[in-house]
Motif scaffolding. Sequence first.
Motif, short mmCIF file in Angstrom:
data_model
loop_
_atom_site.label_atom_id
_atom_site.label_comp_id
_atom_site.label_asym_id
_atom_site.label_seq_id
_atom_site.Cartn_x
_atom_site.Cartn_y
_atom_site.Cartn_z
N UNK A 223 0.79 -1.23 0.00
CA UNK A 223 0.00 0.00 0.00
C UNK A 223 0.81 1.26 0.00
N UNK A 224 2.15 1.17 -0.04
CA UNK A 224 3.00 2.35 -0.04
C UNK A 224 3.38 2.71 -1.48
N UNK A 225 3.43 3.99 -1.77
CA UNK A 225 3.87 4.46 -3.07
C UNK A 225 2.72 4.77 -4.01
N UNK A 226 3.08 5.41 -5.11
CA UNK A 226 2.05 5.83 -6.07
C UNK A 226 1.47 4.65 -6.85
N UNK A 227 2.27 3.62 -7.11
CA UNK A 227 1.79 2.49 -7.91
C UNK A 227 0.62 1.79 -7.23
N UNK A 228 0.63 1.73 -5.89
CA UNK A 228 -0.43 1.01 -5.17
C UNK A 228 -1.67 1.86 -4.97
N UNK A 229 -1.55 3.17 -5.04
CA UNK A 229 -2.67 4.04 -4.71
C UNK A 229 -3.26 4.75 -5.93
N UNK A 230 -2.50 4.90 -7.00
CA UNK A 230 -3.00 5.59 -8.18
C UNK A 230 -3.44 4.62 -9.27
N UNK A 231 -3.57 3.34 -8.96
CA UNK A 231 -3.92 2.37 -9.98
C UNK A 231 -5.31 2.66 -10.56
N UNK A 232 -6.24 3.09 -9.72
CA UNK A 232 -7.58 3.39 -10.22
C UNK A 232 -7.58 4.55 -11.19
N UNK A 233 -6.85 5.61 -10.86
CA UNK A 233 -6.79 6.77 -11.76
C UNK A 233 -6.08 6.41 -13.05
N UNK A 234 -4.99 5.66 -12.95
CA UNK A 234 -4.25 5.31 -14.17
C UNK A 234 -5.06 4.39 -15.07
N UNK A 235 -5.80 3.47 -14.50
CA UNK A 235 -6.62 2.58 -15.32
C UNK A 235 -7.76 3.35 -15.98
N UNK A 236 -8.43 4.21 -15.24
CA UNK A 236 -9.52 4.98 -15.83
C UNK A 236 -9.01 5.97 -16.87
N UNK A 237 -7.81 6.50 -16.65
CA UNK A 237 -7.23 7.38 -17.67
C UNK A 237 -6.96 6.61 -18.96
N UNK A 238 -6.46 5.38 -18.82
CA UNK A 238 -6.25 4.55 -20.00
C UNK A 238 -7.58 4.19 -20.66
N UNK A 239 -8.61 3.94 -19.86
CA UNK A 239 -9.93 3.65 -20.43
C UNK A 239 -10.48 4.85 -21.19
N UNK A 240 -10.19 6.05 -20.70
CA UNK A 240 -10.61 7.25 -21.42
C UNK A 240 -9.91 7.34 -22.78
N UNK A 241 -8.63 7.01 -22.83
CA UNK A 241 -7.91 7.01 -24.12
C UNK A 241 -8.51 5.96 -25.06
N UNK A 242 -8.87 4.80 -24.52
CA UNK A 242 -9.49 3.78 -25.36
C UNK A 242 -10.83 4.27 -25.91
N UNK A 243 -11.62 4.92 -25.07
CA UNK A 243 -12.92 5.42 -25.53
C UNK A 243 -12.74 6.48 -26.61
N UNK A 244 -11.76 7.37 -26.45
CA UNK A 244 -11.49 8.36 -27.48
C UNK A 244 -11.07 7.70 -28.79
N UNK A 245 -10.22 6.68 -28.70
CA UNK A 245 -9.78 5.99 -29.91
C UNK A 245 -10.95 5.27 -30.58
N UNK A 246 -11.83 4.68 -29.80
CA UNK A 246 -13.00 4.02 -30.38
C UNK A 246 -13.92 5.03 -31.05
N UNK A 247 -14.01 6.21 -30.49
CA UNK A 247 -14.83 7.25 -31.13
C UNK A 247 -14.21 7.67 -32.45
N UNK A 248 -12.88 7.80 -32.50
CA UNK A 248 -12.21 8.13 -33.76
C UNK A 248 -12.45 7.03 -34.79
N UNK A 249 -12.43 5.78 -34.35
CA UNK A 249 -12.74 4.68 -35.26
C UNK A 249 -14.14 4.82 -35.84
#
Length: 595
Positions: free
Chosen positions: A227-253
Amino acid sequence: MSAHPFLARVRRTLPAWLACLAFAAAACPASAADPETPVPRAPDPAPKRLTLFEAVGLALEGNLDLRVERRGPMEAMATQQQARGDFDPVWETRLGTEYRERLVNQYDAESRRLFSSLESAALVDALDPETGLVGELDPEQQSLLEESIRSADLRVREFEEETRSFRTQLSQLLPFGAEIDLVATEIQTETTLTRELSSTGLPLSPFYPDQHEALLYARITQPLLRGAGFAANLVGIRVTRANKKQADAQFVTAVQRSVAAVVRAYYDYAYARDAVEVLRESRDAARLLLDQTRTRFEQGTIDMVEVRRTESELAEREDGLLAGQNQAVELRNALLRLLFNRPDYMGAGELVPVDGVPDPERMPDHDFEVLAAKARELRPEYATLKAEAEAEQARLRYARNQLLPEVNLVAGYGLRGLDESSRAVADRVLEDQDRHEWSVAVVASVPIGNREARGLVGRARARVQEVEDRRLRVDAQVRMEIANALDSCRSTAERIRTAAVSRQAADATVAAETLRLQEGQTTVFVVVQAQKDQRIAQLRQLLAELDHAKSRVALELACGSILDRFGIVVEGSGAPDRGPSMRMQKTGATRPDPS
């Protein structure tokens, strides 16, 4: 029995009404009742000229499919905002009261007064005047004190206790795992023992006064391993940020596919209109040939069989023209279905495409590797895979952190005050007159086996490898699409050149055979066959041009450059309530092929 007055009035006025109706019928002109008189028709709507750029713009403006696809990035943006909410401060407040009926063992008042007097005398006797310290009590005095308090003098008393409490707390989770709590509490306790007074006005139970207790406390919990460090606590934000990029790419498609569908429908309709013109010219040529054949039959130069053959050919060409017109109407409706929410175009009597097919001499870059590199840069599938890889890498780092034992450092510091009123206790706390308290602890938790974390790591590694394998598969698929589209562009360009040569030869043949027919050197059958070959050559050239235009669209779609052709820029959304937007260059004509 007399009739009703209303019925009597109707009988009196009915002959007059009938006479008026007959007079009106006689006064009407006869032409109004003539069914053969033509009824004036409203003029057909004027043809609407439509460029390819305008068609793409209209389709993007009112496309319901894109409106649905736009919800994906909006939902992903809202999910990302929700993940960021894990680090919002949380304020919690509690205000309550408690009432309890309690029991207490207490000596009677006489025993307490005797004990107090004996205790005071014994303390005075034991006081050392030189040092000012109290020494040991005399054994006799100690015995008297013990005898003054007898168990028989104990009384069980009932009393009521009321506690009013206030607690407020502010908690904050930090991105590196620390959790901070700021707590402020106040507890006020009142009992009926305090309110009972003697005849002299003194409390009967001075050992139970009302009290106000306040506490200000700060605590921090910092994970040291799990539970120490950014990797253990920012996983939700990083995953949702990646999901946002996927959604943008799907819209471009979705935008690319919509643009490609509009361009194909536009070229199909343009081809159908040109084919109708070819069929109409062929029909008109058959009519002219039929007139010439009838004239020569009347002159006695040819047989009736030639006339019948020409009439049959004219009927066949009329049927082909009707079929071509019906196909043009269907393709026109297919194009209009892509131009959603456009009533001004849906009501058009005729839609006239302005732009023609691309010039086959202006072929795009033939270098396959250059086109493949451009596809890796522009195709949204690669952006989607890149975002998925980022999400899986974030999950893998989180899973590796879960393999560590849980060791937390907990530290706290507080100020505690006690007095008879809220204001007094607040002053004591703020002026640092009361007790300080602090604590430091290390809390460890080690799961035996930790199979859950090991399974999580194995799953994350498998998904990372899966994304890499999918990237290789997509890369192979894209390269095959580029190769097929490029070969199709080359073959259709060659077909256009050969079809043009064939059409020129067919035109020359028709002209020569028509002249020979006028000179009586050939038959009507030969001229009819030459006209058929001419029509087939013209339609074959149009079809080759259509296939080449569609091949260019397929190549642009395979390279991901179809939006650049029309200057379309897709911009991501910055808020959950606003989806991605699109911009087009303000020009009336399509740009040259960017590839």
